[in-house]
Design an enzyme around this catalytic site. Structure first.
Site, mmCIF file in Angstrom:
data_model
loop_
_atom_site.group_PDB
_atom_site.id
_atom_site.type_symbol
_atom_site.label_atom_id
_atom_site.label_comp_id
_atom_site.label_asym_id
_atom_site.label_seq_id
_atom_site.Cartn_x
_atom_site.Cartn_y
_atom_site.Cartn_z
ATOM 1 N N ASP A 1 105.131 65.309 39.395
ATOM 2 C CA ASP A 1 105.415 64.311 38.769
ATOM 3 C C ASP A 1 104.678 64.197 37.316
ATOM 4 O O ASP A 1 105.689 64.532 36.299
ATOM 5 C CB ASP A 1 106.150 63.142 39.273
ATOM 6 C CG ASP A 1 107.709 62.815 40.246
ATOM 7 O OD1 ASP A 1 108.430 62.079 40.973
ATOM 8 O OD2 ASP A 1 107.718 64.291 40.017
ATOM 9 N N ALA A 2 103.967 63.763 37.936
ATOM 10 C CA ALA A 2 102.890 63.595 36.604
ATOM 11 C C ALA A 2 102.695 64.511 36.191
ATOM 12 O O ALA A 2 102.441 63.902 34.521
ATOM 13 C CB ALA A 2 101.866 63.072 36.898
ATOM 14 N N SER B 1 116.990 58.523 31.857
ATOM 15 C CA SER B 1 115.486 58.077 32.902
ATOM 16 C C SER B 1 114.564 57.407 31.452
ATOM 17 O O SER B 1 115.424 56.797 30.308
ATOM 18 C CB SER B 1 114.942 59.908 32.815
ATOM 19 O OG SER B 1 115.039 60.485 31.202
ATOM 20 N N LEU B 2 113.480 57.324 31.566
ATOM 21 C CA LEU B 2 113.347 55.956 30.583
ATOM 22 C C LEU B 2 112.091 57.368 30.274
ATOM 23 O O LEU B 2 111.101 57.979 30.164
ATOM 24 C CB LEU B 2 112.541 54.739 31.589
ATOM 25 C CG LEU B 2 113.849 54.565 32.674
ATOM 26 C CD1 LEU B 2 112.540 53.379 33.376
ATOM 27 C CD2 LEU B 2 114.184 53.975 31.639
ATOM 28 N N LYS C 1 107.100 51.360 39.527
ATOM 29 C CA LYS C 1 107.937 52.855 39.214
ATOM 30 C C LYS C 1 107.810 52.954 40.863
ATOM 31 O O LYS C 1 106.714 54.572 41.201
ATOM 32 C CB LYS C 1 107.890 53.598 38.395
ATOM 33 C CG LYS C 1 108.707 54.654 37.669
ATOM 34 C CD LYS C 1 108.387 55.442 36.615
ATOM 35 C CE LYS C 1 109.340 56.995 36.885
ATOM 36 N NZ LYS C 1 109.175 57.160 38.075
ATOM 37 N N GLU D 1 116.612 52.959 44.411
ATOM 38 C CA GLU D 1 115.403 54.029 43.794
ATOM 39 C C GLU D 1 115.643 54.326 46.006
ATOM 40 O O GLU D 1 115.437 53.277 46.268
ATOM 41 C CB GLU D 1 114.016 54.333 43.530
ATOM 42 C CG GLU D 1 113.417 55.635 43.542
ATOM 43 C CD GLU D 1 113.672 56.456 42.036
ATOM 44 O OE1 GLU D 1 113.176 57.032 42.280
ATOM 45 O OE2 GLU D 1 114.599 56.043 41.287
ATOM 46 N N LYS E 1 111.355 46.318 31.188
ATOM 47 C CA LYS E 1 111.779 46.515 30.258
ATOM 48 C C LYS E 1 112.503 45.221 29.506
ATOM 49 O O LYS E 1 111.865 43.516 30.077
ATOM 50 C CB LYS E 1 113.406 46.479 31.557
ATOM 51 C CG LYS E 1 113.884 47.774 32.161
ATOM 52 C CD LYS E 1 114.276 47.868 33.417
ATOM 53 C CE LYS E 1 114.534 49.062 34.240
ATOM 54 N NZ LYS E 1 115.142 48.556 35.338
ATOM 55 N N LYS F 1 103.240 55.024 33.166
ATOM 56 C CA LYS F 1 102.559 56.192 33.822
ATOM 57 C C LYS F 1 100.928 55.923 33.761
ATOM 58 O O LYS F 1 99.956 55.573 32.946
ATOM 59 C CB LYS F 1 102.443 57.796 33.537
ATOM 60 C CG LYS F 1 103.924 57.995 33.427
ATOM 61 C CD LYS F 1 105.489 58.473 34.152
ATOM 62 C CE LYS F 1 104.846 59.085 35.192
ATOM 63 N NZ LYS F 1 106.263 59.476 35.226
ATOM 64 N N CYS G 1 106.334 98.181 30.257
ATOM 65 C CA CYS G 1 105.563 97.098 30.691
ATOM 66 C C CYS G 1 106.042 95.888 32.141
ATOM 67 O O CYS G 1 106.305 95.626 31.942
ATOM 68 C CB CYS G 1 105.034 95.879 29.520
ATOM 69 S SG CYS G 1 103.206 94.745 30.445
#
Length: 787
Positions: free
Chosen positions: A32-33, A81-82, A123, A181, A297, A321, A451
């Protein structure tokens, strides 16, 4: 093509693929990172180059489409999403935007010292879900999906042991949507993989994959045996407010039986947020679950409402992150890969080194401009970064460690795959009536479909789900077909025989017949899918839809001049030139002719020019699009008002021109049209606009007072006494706007034989519906000739 534009295209393609693997297949191929870094890079590039932002960019949307195996659920409130912060200054910048964006009394939302208060929580690395409760009972569970539409996973969420099937206590609203989550603890993940090994089952790469794969099982008995947990982090729709702050909401939910993070804290200002972030970062490895950052937040809900949302994310929240991970290693070599468009891209081959727990042997170099910027030489010691545990990239050369044997990185003169010549791209721009040519950052193999690398990628794109959607043609199968010279262009797919397919690795009788049927079923694509499948540079799925909706025929798309294409929504001049150049290319035309000819493809949804597009032209707009030096929209409007036609502007003498514009602008216009090439180009644009069925609209002031001014009409089905184009023209002459879609704002729908969904919707909305005779009568009453 500019380096930024090239990189944006590469990032979009890569992010789209990762979105599909992550959200649809539950088989992410990168951490994810790493995705976050790519997304952040794309977002930054688009911020620096706003003219390159397109509707199909991953920054404009969240995630990917839901699986059809589950019932689809539409979120009444989008699950966004954030935004991300990677550095401390990113978080401080977020705090500055929040503070400046608020317009509420300080006492209502600020803590001590006038600082904004933030909620802080880890998170979690899992799958976002929505839980809907009615009268305290769980009635539905859904995935986020693309943020607007998710999947109904109600039977599966009921098996997650810490999700309450009935809320505890009392006082909950009649309707309550809880968001959070679903994740798997580190210990649970280890137990699951151990048990999978014992029975010879599939093991998972990480807890996130395990959680997502478990929650989206079609057999809920499998889900019930997986060690899943839930942690709530907020609300969606509710029938009543339950608190004034975010932390107050979570504390209330906890009383009703909802699991809430034990790490939840309130911070006074950004510095306390950073202290929380550092503390969690130090304890990250000791936590019982995987996290990839911290979420901050704005705590006050009134402040959240004041700040609102952007296209993809709330302005009042951010995910901070974890930092980049870097290591030193040696650059052993630079190899060159060839992509779908022929771009020859350098790739660093590295002495293997472990970065953030992952062995790294390759890294992206983007393009030769980046190689030059880094001053990179083969044999150098380099710093490799995986931002937030990300994809490896070379970020710096340690020049003082450069060996005497270091060699410069050189672009190959011939393609490493097919041997064709490699040339540097040229960017052609038309501005202020002149064309300028500059060197692009990308080198391209000129071999095209001769090609093998380009052919493979072109076919992979052509058969993809959002293009022609030919199931059964995976990457490995396409590689076999190309390597064995069974296909040399997309057209050859339609010539494949059963005997050829069954000999391929992994194919038997049933799978061979299925593939042949899938290929045959693709012979009637929509125009938008076909345009997208062609792989035109800079034309993503949304741009393809715009082309199809507006021009409504492949012939018009093929013929359209760049200036005409810029009338389409979100199509700038550079993209327009890419489209025009693609269809000017003889090789591309031959492939298209083969597909529509001998292969028997029949494009759907072709017909009349899109109504809004057809009416989008004005004389002043055309003059403005000619990019006459010193002539902007205001001067263009004056020219249109004074002369009325393009030809009159072209042929106007100096006196007339000087009476219309200041001397400098008047001279610029005269000089521009005195160049015969410019005059002929302008005439060609006007001729094509008229040929396509577009027309000059009158100014708004001339529409006001007309009998149908302010009314939106829709024509559907066929008309016998006049064509729909003629009917449209007559209605617009009376001041009406003629649209291609029915909505609550539609005034009247004219329905002829064959009217379908538009008529149905009109009846559902209770709109006025006329047949052709009633339309003719109405036109006659308003003084418009109908014969």
């Amino acid at each position: 093509m500019k380096a930024a534009e090239t990189r944006i295209l590469e990032l979009r393609a890569e992010l789209d693929q990762h979105n599909y693997r992550y959200h649809v297949l539950d088989e992410p191929s990168i951490p994810d990172a790493e995705y976050d870094r790519l997304f952040h890079e794309l977002k930054a590039l688009e911020a620096e180059n706003p003219h390159l932002v397109t509707p199909d960019s991953p920054t404009q949307r969240v995630g990917s489409a839901a699986l059809s195996a589950f019932t689809q659920v539409r979120h009444e409130m989008a699950m966004l999403s954030l935004g991300n912060a990677f550095e401390e200054n990113d978080l401080r910048e977020f705090d500055r935007r929040v503070t400046e964006g608020l317009d509420l009394p300080a006492g209502d939302l600020f803590g001590e010292g006038g600082k904004v208060q933030y909620s802080c929580e880890p998170k979690l690395d899992g799958l976002a879900v929505s839980l809907l409760y009615r009268d305290g009972a769980l009635v539905r569970g859904a995935t986020r999906g693309d943020g607007t539409t998710g999947e109904d996973i109600s039977v599966n969420v009921r098996t997650v042991r810490n999700i309450p099937l009935k809320l505890q206590g009392k006082g909950w609203p009649e309707l309550l949507e809880v968001r959070g989550e679903v994740f798997m603890s580190k210990a649970g993940f280890e137990r699951l993989n151990a048990s999978q090994l014992e029975v010879g089952g599939k093991t998972f790469a990480n807890p996130r994959n395990a959680a997502a794969g478990s929650l989206r099982q079609l057999d809920s008995k499998i889900t019930a045996n997986r060690p899943l947990e839930f942690c709530c982090y907020g609300l969606g729709q509710t029938s009543a407010e339950i608190a004034d702050t975010h932390i107050g909401v979570l504390e209330t939910l906890k009383k009703w039986g909802m699991p809430v993070s034990r790490e939840l804290k309130l911070a006074d200002g950004v510095e306390e947020c950073l202290a929380y972030y550092r503390d969690i970062g130090e304890r990250r490895l000791s936590l019982t679950y995987e996290i990839d950052g911290v979420v901050f937040k704005v705590n006050n809900l009134a402040a959240q409402r004041e700040l609102g949302f952007r296209a993809r994310e709330p302005r009042w929240a951010i995910a901070h992150k974890f930092p980049a991970m870097e290591e030193l290693t040696e650059l052993l070599d630079v190899e060159f890969q060839v992509g779908r468009t022929g771009a020859v891209t350098p790739v660093a081959r590295l002495k293997p080194v472990k970065v953030a727990g992952v062995m790294v042997a390759n890294a992206t170099l983007h393009n030769m401009d980046e190689v030059a910027r880094l001053g990179l030489m083969i044999g150098d010691t380099v710093i490799i970064r995986r931002a937030g545990d990300v994809i490896p990239q070379v970020v710096q050369v340690v020049v003082e460690r450069r060996p005497e044997t270091a060699k410069p990185v050189e672009v190959p003169q011939s393609c490493p795959v097919c041997g064709s010549h490699v040339e540097r791209t040229q960017l052609i721009k038309r501005s202020k009536g002149k064309e300028t040519v500059t060197e692009g950052a990308v080198y391209r193999c000129v071999g095209r479909l001769a090609c093998g690398a380009q052919l493979k990628q072109a076919i992979i794109h052509y058969v993809s789900r959002r293009a022609m959607d030919i199931e059964g043609l995976g990457d490995k199968t396409i590689e076999q077909l190309v390597d064995e010279k069974l296909i040399g262009s997309p057209a050859d797919l339609y010539k494949l025989k059963y005997e050829q397919i069954i000999d391929l690795e992994g194919f038997a009788e049933i799978s061979s017949n299925k593939l042949l049927k899938a290929i045959a079923d693709s012979r009637q694509p929509t125009l938008a899918r076909f345009i997208y499948a062609l792989g035109i540079p800079d034309v993503g799925e949304e741009t393809a839809k715009v082309l199809a909706r507006s021009l409504a025929s492949l012939d018009r798309v093929k013929q359209a001049l760049p200036e005409v294409l810029t009338y389409l929504p979100d199509v700038g001049l550079e993209v327009a030139y890419e489209i025009h150049s693609f269809f000017e290319d003889e090789h591309n035309r031959n492939v298209i002719d083969a597909l529509l000819g001998e292969c028997g493809l029949q494009l759907q949804d072709q017909g009349e020019l899109g109504a809004e597009f057809a009416a989008s032209t004005t004389l002043e707009g055309l003059i403005d699009k000619l990019h006459i030096p010193s002539v902007g929209p205001g001067a263009a409007q004056k020219l249109a008002d004074r002369f009325g036609t393009l030809e009159a502007v072209i042929s106007a003498d100096w006196l007339d021109m000087r009476q219309t514009l200041p001397e400098k602008q008047a001279k610029s216009v005269r000089d521009f049209f005195d160049d015969n090439a410019n005059a002929e180009r302008a005439r060609a644009i006007e001729a094509q606009l008229k040929d396509f069925g577009m027309h000059w609209r009158s100014e708004k002031k001339t529409v006001e007072g007309l009998p149908l001014a302010g009314q939106t009409w829709v024509l559907t089905g066929s008309l016998e006494r006049m064509s729909r184009d003629v009917a449209k023209e007559k209605l617009e002459s009376l001041g009406a706007k003629v649209s291609g879609s029915v909505s609550a704002k539609t005034h009247t729908v004219v329905a002829g034989p064959g009217a379908g969904s538009k008529l149905t919707k009109a009846n559902e909305l209770g709109l006025t519906v006329l047949d052709e005779e009633a339309l003719l009568k109405r036109l006659t009453e308003l003084g418009v000739a109908v014969d």
